[in-house]
Design an enzyme around this catalytic site. Sequence first.
Site, short mmCIF file in Angstrom:
data_model
loop_
_atom_site.label_atom_id
_atom_site.label_comp_id
_atom_site.label_asym_id
_atom_site.label_seq_id
_atom_site.Cartn_x
_atom_site.Cartn_y
_atom_site.Cartn_z
CB SER A 51 41.24 4.96 15.64
OG SER A 51 41.58 3.99 16.58
CE LYS A 103 39.49 2.05 17.82
NZ LYS A 103 39.55 1.53 19.17
CE LYS A 119 41.13 9.83 16.24
NZ LYS A 119 41.49 8.42 16.29
P1 NDP Z 1 48.96 9.85 21.32
O1 NDP Z 1 48.52 11.23 21.00
O2 NDP Z 1 49.30 9.47 22.72
O3 NDP Z 1 50.25 9.44 20.42
C1 NDP Z 1 50.41 9.80 19.08
C2 NDP Z 1 51.85 9.55 18.69
O4 NDP Z 1 52.00 9.85 17.30
C3 NDP Z 1 52.86 10.40 19.46
O5 NDP Z 1 53.96 9.59 19.80
C4 NDP Z 1 53.29 11.45 18.43
O6 NDP Z 1 54.61 11.90 18.63
C5 NDP Z 1 53.20 10.62 17.17
N1 NDP Z 1 53.11 11.45 15.97
C6 NDP Z 1 52.21 12.41 15.69
N2 NDP Z 1 52.47 12.96 14.49
C7 NDP Z 1 53.57 12.31 14.02
C8 NDP Z 1 54.34 12.45 12.83
N3 NDP Z 1 54.01 13.34 11.90
N4 NDP Z 1 55.40 11.64 12.70
C9 NDP Z 1 55.73 10.73 13.64
N5 NDP Z 1 55.05 10.57 14.77
C10 NDP Z 1 53.98 11.36 14.97
O7 NDP Z 1 47.80 8.91 20.74
P2 NDP Z 1 47.43 7.41 21.19
O8 NDP Z 1 48.67 6.58 21.22
O9 NDP Z 1 46.52 7.47 22.36
O10 NDP Z 1 46.52 6.98 19.95
C11 NDP Z 1 47.06 6.64 18.69
C12 NDP Z 1 45.93 6.08 17.82
O11 NDP Z 1 45.41 4.90 18.46
C13 NDP Z 1 44.75 7.06 17.66
O12 NDP Z 1 44.22 6.94 16.37
C14 NDP Z 1 43.77 6.59 18.71
O13 NDP Z 1 42.44 6.94 18.40
C15 NDP Z 1 44.02 5.08 18.69
N6 NDP Z 1 43.68 4.37 19.92
C16 NDP Z 1 43.97 4.91 21.16
C17 NDP Z 1 43.62 4.23 22.31
C18 NDP Z 1 43.92 4.79 23.67
O14 NDP Z 1 43.40 4.27 24.67
N7 NDP Z 1 44.75 5.81 23.79
C19 NDP Z 1 42.93 2.92 22.25
C20 NDP Z 1 42.75 2.41 20.91
C21 NDP Z 1 43.10 3.13 19.79
P3 NDP Z 1 54.94 13.23 19.48
O15 NDP Z 1 54.28 13.03 20.83
O16 NDP Z 1 56.41 13.27 19.52
O17 NDP Z 1 54.31 14.36 18.72
#
Ligand code: NDP
Length: 320
Positions: A130, A205, A273
């Site tokens: 997102s 979105k 955000k």
């Molecule tokens: P999280 O914070 O749970 O997960 C983010 C992931 O990205 C982690 O696995 C993190 O790894 C990884 N990451 C961050 N930086 C890097 C990098 N530089 N290289 C590789 N991997 C990286 O977020 P969500 O999964 O909750 O959300 C992800 C997206 O989806 C967001 O934009 C959110 O707004 C959207 N979204 C979320 C929903 C929800 O209910 N949670 C619903 C719908 C959309 P590590 O932990 O190892 O740092």
Amino acid sequence: MDGKYHPNPVRRVEIPKENGKKRNYKEWGMGTMGNKRIGFIGLGAMGLPMARNLLKNDFEVHVAVHRNSEPVQELKGQGAVVHDSLEHVAAGCEVLISILPADMEMQNVLLDAKLLDALNGDAVLVEMTSGSPAMMKRVHDVYRNKGIRVLDAPVSGGTIGAEKGTLTVMAGGEADVLDDVRRVLEAMAGNIYLVGSVGAGKAIKAINQMLAGVHMVAAAEAFALAQKLEIDKDILKQVIGSSSGASWMFLNKVDAMSDRNFKPGFKQRLMKKDVQIAVDEGRNIPLPLAGLALQLYNMTEKDIGEKDFSAIAEYFVGDE
Ligand code: NDP
């Protein structure tokens, strides 16, 4: 790019079903795109269950550790191929999926020169973060110059939808690109909408999130007023549920507010955000409700940023 979205009507892509259940390509013995090799970046609350569903559907999933190794270890146990860097994840993949926290990570990861060099020219980037429409278009411009096709594909449906494989995908891009990766998306989603060109998915979105962010604040205010007026929460929920003030957010989140159970779910800092994206994209038009909601999310982020965004109710109710 003229900055406008395609005028095509929204297209809902039907998901094939068997006996009322989504078709499982593994059970059918038809990895319709062969063992399509997928690189998956972003194994968080959303990405991990989405990657699990790809593995269940017999796709070949390639991953690498970022900071937290747990999701990678779990996926390895389910058959994922683990690499020591993202460029190795990208090399040779036919579809690269990313679902990262926000614009900054999209920029750092997707515009990294090593990753770009590693990608095959016939790969498709399916970008599910997102993020902002502006960042999506920037990534698209760079990929298009390298001949790599892009589908803008943010999702709705939360972690439960990600686990069940019932997410809604808001796809922005060319119809033939969507068709090429449709089976991959079907392993994770229950609804796929083609909403316009690249950037339109992120825009829809952001609009959804602006509504959700405002609705949550309204639900929290209603809950606080009900507490002050000593109205029973269950009676309120029942009556509002069949009255004109009802909202999905109120009906689904008032129990969590009452129980003070704010385990995420959807983290408050991610909602902040998202509302920020809507306000930024809408600059020069009045968006007073979104602006106010954003102020509240900004003010409370330090305390509740890692909790579910329904914890905004604590601001109205206090510690009594
Ligand atoms: P999280 O914070 O749970 O997960 C983010 C992931 O990205 C982690 O696995 C993190 O790894 C990884 N990451 C961050 N930086 C890097 C990098 N530089 N290289 C590789 N991997 C990286 O977020 P969500 O999964 O909750 O959300 C992800 C997206 O989806 C967001 O934009 C959110 O707004 C959207 N979204 C979320 C929903 C929800 O209910 N949670 C619903 C719908 C959309 P590590 O932990 O190892 O740092």
